[in-house]
Scaffold this motif. Structure first.
Motif, PDB file in Angstrom:
ATOM      1  N   LEU A 177      -8.285   6.972  -6.393  1.00 36.16           N
ATOM      2  CA  LEU A 177      -8.807   6.197  -5.261  1.00 36.16           C
ATOM      3  C   LEU A 177     -10.187   5.646  -5.594  1.00 36.16           C
ATOM      4  O   LEU A 177     -10.484   4.471  -5.348  1.00 36.16           O
ATOM      5  N   HIS A 189      -6.063  -3.312  -2.898  1.00 40.84           N
ATOM      6  CA  HIS A 189      -4.896  -4.092  -2.477  1.00 40.84           C
ATOM      7  C   HIS A 189      -5.292  -5.390  -1.765  1.00 40.84           C
ATOM      8  O   HIS A 189      -4.650  -6.427  -1.958  1.00 40.84           O
ATOM      9  N   PHE A 220      -4.552  -1.099   5.786  1.00 42.18           N
ATOM     10  CA  PHE A 220      -4.490   0.352   5.605  1.00 42.18           C
ATOM     11  C   PHE A 220      -4.205   1.053   6.925  1.00 42.18           C
ATOM     12  O   PHE A 220      -3.479   2.057   6.958  1.00 42.18           O
ATOM     13  N   THR A 223      -4.125   6.059  -3.314  1.00 46.40           N
ATOM     14  CA  THR A 223      -4.437   5.025  -2.337  1.00 46.40           C
ATOM     15  C   THR A 223      -5.153   3.884  -3.042  1.00 46.40           C
ATOM     16  O   THR A 223      -6.274   4.062  -3.536  1.00 46.40           O
ATOM     17  N   ASN A 224      -4.525   2.722  -3.074  1.00 50.94           N
ATOM     18  CA  ASN A 224      -5.054   1.586  -3.820  1.00 50.94           C
ATOM     19  C   ASN A 224      -5.972   0.737  -2.941  1.00 50.94           C
ATOM     20  O   ASN A 224      -5.525  -0.144  -2.208  1.00 50.94           O
ATOM     21  N   ILE A 225      -7.281   1.005  -3.043  1.00 49.23           N
ATOM     22  CA  ILE A 225      -8.262   0.280  -2.233  1.00 49.23           C
ATOM     23  C   ILE A 225      -8.358  -1.190  -2.655  1.00 49.23           C
ATOM     24  O   ILE A 225      -8.838  -2.029  -1.889  1.00 49.23           O
ATOM     25  N   MET A 254     -11.447  -2.884  -7.132  1.00 43.61           N
ATOM     26  CA  MET A 254     -11.590  -3.791  -5.982  1.00 43.61           C
ATOM     27  C   MET A 254     -12.803  -4.698  -6.145  1.00 43.61           C
ATOM     28  O   MET A 254     -12.711  -5.919  -5.952  1.00 43.61           O
ATOM     29  N   LEU A 286      -8.459  -5.527   4.432  1.00 46.13           N
ATOM     30  CA  LEU A 286      -8.034  -4.236   3.896  1.00 46.13           C
ATOM     31  C   LEU A 286      -7.953  -3.180   5.000  1.00 46.13           C
ATOM     32  O   LEU A 286      -7.059  -2.322   4.983  1.00 46.13           O
ATOM     33  N   VAL A 345       0.830  -1.204   0.000  1.00 44.83           N
ATOM     34  CA  VAL A 345       0.000   0.000   0.000  1.00 44.83           C
ATOM     35  C   VAL A 345       0.864   1.254   0.000  1.00 44.83           C
ATOM     36  O   VAL A 345       0.616   2.212  -0.744  1.00 44.83           O
ATOM     37  N   SER A 388      -9.940   2.864  -8.005  1.00 44.27           N
ATOM     38  CA  SER A 388      -9.454   1.633  -7.374  1.00 44.27           C
ATOM     39  C   SER A 388     -10.559   0.911  -6.613  1.00 44.27           C
ATOM     40  O   SER A 388     -10.503  -0.304  -6.440  1.00 44.27           O
ATOM     41  N   VAL A 389     -11.575   1.656  -6.161  1.00 39.06           N
ATOM     42  CA  VAL A 389     -12.735   1.015  -5.518  1.00 39.06           C
ATOM     43  C   VAL A 389     -13.454   0.132  -6.531  1.00 39.06           C
ATOM     44  O   VAL A 389     -13.847  -1.003  -6.232  1.00 39.06           O
TER      45      VAL A 389
END
Length: 337
Positions: A115, A47, A254, A43-45, A122, A250, A33, A118-119
């Protein structure tokens, strides 16, 4: 003295050893992260589900090796399958970057936009993993179960309590140490590692110095894929594999990155252990430990447990909120952008 040793063994069994193993897993996840945040600046949600994907591929390869009679007993066969899992995850994240993130990066959108993107990634990854392997628990460990069992420890020491250390816990700690050492050597000793650090510190100056940004991005994603897969596999070996678990994981990952200082690799490691020991300690019932420490007849009647284990992730959330309110840069000063 014997009672004190028995109390310490109980504490080691249920707090110290699990906390070290869990902290190592969170530290590896948080490193991925923090690298994305430091170098790619978002911010890579997704991950947690990247970890799940890497673990899933490793499970399939492990099953194939086991069916073919391949084994490295007493170690888990998953260690042989791990490189394949890393390679497959690297292909996935590079493809995701090529067809999703690259477009927004070229548009120079605000980090919050990446961000949000990335959601979406995810949810796609989460659905993909659930569709392929299913939503149920999967176990893929084999080999020797314990480095030392409670019965063997009791026979060796004569104590009433026995120390049990699972093989997966030992593998987790050793693998985490080797992985972190290799990562820091790469970042500090190799030309590419120094280029990544320069790109992280000042993108414009790095470009003027002749650093290839696309190569930096590619190498960063490959490293993140490796860290995510290793963390996911170690967690799955130590507990069990379930896609929903990695979705929930997650939050502590985080929290570890933010508590340590988002963008700071050393902070990610420290934050991982802070979150792990906070969760384990606050949800452990200390009745047996206290029972050895107090005079006979004064043992507590209750569990002496601050929080039920169902609230484990609430501990991560509470610590995250406190840190964001009072020290948003974390224990180590991370990046603020």
């Amino acid at each position: 003295m014997t009672d004190f040793l028995n109390a310490f063994i109980v504490l080691a069994n249920f707090v110290l050893v699990p906390g070290i193993a869990y902290g190592s897993q969170l530290a590896l996840g948080a490193l991925g992260v923090t690298l994305i945040f430091a170098i790619l600046r978002f911010t890579n949600i997704a991950h947690g589900d990247t970890m799940a994907f890497g673990a899933m591929i490793t499970i399939f390869v492990t099953w194939a090796l086991q069916a073919a009679g391949v084994s490295i007993d007493p170690l888990p066969t998953a260690l042989l399958a791990l490189p394949v899992g890393i390679a497959a995850t690297a292909v996935l994240v590079l493809a995701t970057d090529r067809f999703v993130y690259q477009f927004y990066r070229k548009q120079k959108v605000e980090p919050v936009m990446l961000l949000i993107v990335s959601v979406g990634v995810m949810f796609v990854m989460n659905g993909l993993v659930r569709f392929i392997i299913g939503p149920d628990d999967q176990r893929f460990d084999d080999g020797e179960r314990f480095i030392i069992s409670a019965r063997t420890f009791k026979e060796m020491t004569g104590l009433a309590e026995g120390l049990a250390i699972k093989t997966t816990q030992g593998i987790t700690v050793v693998t985490a140490i080797l992985t972190v050492a290799a990562l820091f050597w790469f970042l500090n000793r190799t030309r590419m590692g120094k280029s990544m650090r320069a790109y992280s510190d000042n993108e414009d100056l790095a470009l003027l110095s002749g650093i290839n940004p696309e190569r930096v991005v590619m190498v960063t994603w490959v490293i993140v894929a490796a860290l995510a897969t290793i963390a996911g596999v170690l967690y799955g070996l130590d507990k069990s594999f379930k896609p929903a678990t990695y979705f929930n994981l997650l939050l502590p990952v985080f929290a570890s990155a933010i508590v340590g200082g988002l963008g700071n690799p050393l902070g990610a490691i420290a934050g991982g252990f802070v979150i792990a020991f906070s969760e384990v300690t606050l949800t452990y019932a200390f009745k047996r430990v206290i029972g050895y420490m107090v005079p006979e007849g004064l043992e507590p009647s209750g569990l002496v447990q601050l929080l039920a284990t169902d609230y484990k992730f609430a501990v991560s959330f509470a610590i995250l909120v406190v840190v964001l309110l009072f020290r948003p840069t974390g224990l180590f000063a991370g990046k603020n952008t």
